[in-house]
Design a protein around this motif. Structure first.
Motif, mmCIF file in Angstrom:
data_model
loop_
_atom_site.group_PDB
_atom_site.id
_atom_site.type_symbol
_atom_site.label_atom_id
_atom_site.label_comp_id
_atom_site.label_asym_id
_atom_site.label_seq_id
_atom_site.Cartn_x
_atom_site.Cartn_y
_atom_site.Cartn_z
ATOM 1 N N THR A 25 0.822 -1.202 0.000
ATOM 2 C CA THR A 25 0.000 0.000 0.000
ATOM 3 C C THR A 25 0.859 1.257 0.000
ATOM 4 O OG1 THR A 25 -1.701 -1.216 1.188
ATOM 5 C CG2 THR A 25 -1.928 1.154 1.127
ATOM 6 N N ALA A 26 1.914 1.287 0.803
ATOM 7 C CA ALA A 26 2.796 2.459 0.834
ATOM 8 C C ALA A 26 3.440 2.671 -0.535
ATOM 9 C CB ALA A 26 3.853 2.307 1.920
ATOM 10 N N ALA A 27 3.832 1.596 -1.197
ATOM 11 C CA ALA A 27 4.440 1.709 -2.526
ATOM 12 C C ALA A 27 3.429 2.260 -3.535
ATOM 13 C CB ALA A 27 4.980 0.359 -2.992
ATOM 14 N N ARG A 28 2.165 1.857 -3.423
ATOM 15 C CA ARG A 28 1.125 2.399 -4.304
ATOM 16 C C ARG A 28 0.934 3.886 -4.059
ATOM 17 N NH1 ARG A 28 -3.832 0.254 -2.973
ATOM 18 N NH2 ARG A 28 -4.729 1.442 -4.651
ATOM 19 N N PHE A 29 0.982 4.297 -2.775
ATOM 20 C CA PHE A 29 0.850 5.712 -2.437
ATOM 21 C C PHE A 29 2.009 6.508 -3.046
ATOM 22 C CE2 PHE A 29 1.823 9.411 0.100
ATOM 23 C CZ PHE A 29 0.600 10.054 0.166
ATOM 24 N N VAL A 30 3.234 6.004 -2.873
ATOM 25 C CA VAL A 30 4.419 6.684 -3.406
ATOM 26 C C VAL A 30 4.301 6.833 -4.916
ATOM 27 C CG1 VAL A 30 6.900 6.411 -3.829
ATOM 28 C CG2 VAL A 30 5.980 6.094 -1.527
ATOM 29 N N ALA A 31 3.939 5.768 -5.614
ATOM 30 C CA ALA A 31 3.812 5.817 -7.077
ATOM 31 C C ALA A 31 2.758 6.837 -7.488
ATOM 32 C CB ALA A 31 3.478 4.434 -7.627
ATOM 33 N N ALA A 32 1.632 6.856 -6.779
ATOM 34 C CA ALA A 32 0.564 7.805 -7.100
ATOM 35 C C ALA A 32 1.015 9.239 -6.824
ATOM 36 C CB ALA A 32 -0.696 7.475 -6.303
ATOM 37 N N MET A 33 1.644 9.462 -5.676
ATOM 38 C CA MET A 33 2.111 10.803 -5.326
ATOM 39 C C MET A 33 3.149 11.282 -6.335
ATOM 40 S SD MET A 33 1.873 13.410 -3.249
ATOM 41 C CE MET A 33 1.140 12.895 -1.714
ATOM 42 N N ASN A 34 4.081 10.417 -6.694
ATOM 43 C CA ASN A 34 5.146 10.806 -7.605
ATOM 44 C C ASN A 34 4.680 10.935 -9.046
ATOM 45 O OD1 ASN A 34 6.866 10.965 -5.429
ATOM 46 N ND2 ASN A 34 7.824 8.974 -5.795
ATOM 47 N N SER A 35 3.478 10.462 -9.351
ATOM 48 C CA SER A 35 2.929 10.609 -10.701
ATOM 49 C C SER A 35 2.567 12.064 -11.000
ATOM 50 C CB SER A 35 1.678 9.739 -10.874
ATOM 51 O OG SER A 35 0.554 10.344 -10.217
ATOM 52 N N GLY A 36 2.351 12.850 -9.938
ATOM 53 C CA GLY A 36 1.930 14.239 -10.122
ATOM 54 C C GLY A 36 0.434 14.392 -10.319
ATOM 55 N N ASP A 37 -0.296 13.297 -10.385
ATOM 56 C CA ASP A 37 -1.745 13.318 -10.623
ATOM 57 C C ASP A 37 -2.483 13.238 -9.288
ATOM 58 O OD1 ASP A 37 -4.396 12.868 -11.252
ATOM 59 O OD2 ASP A 37 -4.020 11.137 -12.530
ATOM 60 N N PRO A 38 -3.137 14.337 -8.860
ATOM 61 C CA PRO A 38 -3.820 14.317 -7.568
ATOM 62 C C PRO A 38 -4.943 13.281 -7.492
ATOM 63 C CG PRO A 38 -4.332 16.331 -8.771
ATOM 64 C CD PRO A 38 -3.269 15.618 -9.540
ATOM 65 N N HIS A 39 -5.566 12.977 -8.622
ATOM 66 C CA HIS A 39 -6.645 11.989 -8.598
ATOM 67 C C HIS A 39 -6.100 10.574 -8.434
ATOM 68 C CE1 HIS A 39 -9.594 15.057 -9.223
ATOM 69 N NE2 HIS A 39 -8.839 15.556 -10.174
ATOM 70 N N ALA A 40 -4.881 10.327 -8.928
ATOM 71 C CA ALA A 40 -4.248 9.024 -8.708
ATOM 72 C C ALA A 40 -4.016 8.825 -7.215
ATOM 73 C CB ALA A 40 -2.934 8.932 -9.476
ATOM 74 N N VAL A 41 -3.598 9.880 -6.528
ATOM 75 C CA VAL A 41 -3.377 9.799 -5.081
ATOM 76 C C VAL A 41 -4.699 9.524 -4.382
ATOM 77 C CG1 VAL A 41 -2.607 11.027 -3.022
ATOM 78 C CG2 VAL A 41 -1.376 11.324 -5.171
ATOM 79 N N ASP A 42 -5.737 10.226 -4.791
ATOM 80 C CA ASP A 42 -7.026 10.078 -4.118
ATOM 81 C C ASP A 42 -7.579 8.663 -4.249
ATOM 82 O OD1 ASP A 42 -8.476 11.850 -2.406
ATOM 83 O OD2 ASP A 42 -10.159 11.712 -3.802
ATOM 84 N N HIS A 43 -7.169 7.924 -5.279
ATOM 85 C CA HIS A 43 -7.653 6.551 -5.470
ATOM 86 C C HIS A 43 -7.054 5.564 -4.468
ATOM 87 C CE1 HIS A 43 -10.233 7.148 -8.879
ATOM 88 N NE2 HIS A 43 -9.280 7.811 -9.508
ATOM 89 N N VAL A 44 -5.999 5.949 -3.750
ATOM 90 C CA VAL A 44 -5.448 5.043 -2.741
ATOM 91 C C VAL A 44 -6.138 5.232 -1.385
ATOM 92 C CG1 VAL A 44 -3.219 4.852 -3.905
ATOM 93 C CG2 VAL A 44 -3.493 6.493 -2.033
ATOM 94 N N TYR A 45 -7.136 6.110 -1.341
ATOM 95 C CA TYR A 45 -7.924 6.352 -0.132
ATOM 96 C C TYR A 45 -9.341 5.824 -0.291
ATOM 97 C CZ TYR A 45 -4.467 9.856 1.353
ATOM 98 O OH TYR A 45 -3.327 10.495 1.743
ATOM 99 N N GLU A 46 -9.951 5.405 0.819
ATOM 100 C CA GLU A 46 -11.390 5.173 0.813
ATOM 101 C C GLU A 46 -12.064 6.534 0.673
ATOM 102 O OE1 GLU A 46 -12.743 2.893 4.181
ATOM 103 O OE2 GLU A 46 -11.861 1.062 3.381
ATOM 104 N N ASP A 47 -13.327 6.534 0.211
ATOM 105 C CA ASP A 47 -14.031 7.795 -0.045
ATOM 106 C C ASP A 47 -14.060 8.728 1.165
ATOM 107 O OD1 ASP A 47 -14.480 7.030 -2.649
ATOM 108 O OD2 ASP A 47 -16.542 6.374 -2.280
ATOM 109 N N ASP A 48 -14.290 8.174 2.351
ATOM 110 C CA ASP A 48 -14.417 9.016 3.549
ATOM 111 C C ASP A 48 -13.167 8.966 4.427
ATOM 112 O OD1 ASP A 48 -14.758 6.409 4.328
ATOM 113 O OD2 ASP A 48 -16.515 6.778 5.575
#
Length: 121
Positions: free
Chosen positions: A7-30
């Protein structure tokens, strides 16, 4: 350790992608993010807090220290850092030990329920 240790690796990849929506997909809605100790945010404020970090244009690094899973819930203890010269020329030196709670969804993906990057601070 199960799939949740990725999960941490997925977060890092999403954060480093520069795409804020990619980051938001590693979170539950609430899900809750605690960008500053004692100030939890969710929804649009969570998205904005992560966009702020992404705006530096620096890679985040993370190394899981411990992963404790109980069924579909896990506690992650993760050392992280973001260092360097930001796009605006300012020096950035951020780091901490996160205490995060993640849950496995029906689709098998682990997502953040609580993202507390400053741990016990």
């Amino acid at each position: 350790m199960g799939g949740d240790d990725k999960t941490a690796a997925r977060f890092v990849a999403a954060m480093n992608s520069g795409d804020p929506h990619a980051v938001d997909h590693v979170y539950e809605d609430d899900a809750v993010l605690v960008p500053m100790p004692g100030h939890p945010v969710t929804g649009p404020a969570r998205l904005a807090a992560n966009q702020h970090l992404q705006s530096f244009g620096l890679p985040i690094e993370a190394r899981p220290r411990h992963v404790y899973a109980a069924g579909d819930i896990a506690l992650l203890i993760v050392d992280w850092s973001m260092r360097g010269t930001a796009r605006d020329g300012s020096q950035v030196d951020l780091s901490g030990t996160a205490t995060d709670v993640v849950r496995r969804g029906a689709d098998g993906q682990w997502r953040y329920v609580i993202d507390n990057p400053h741990g016990t601070a």
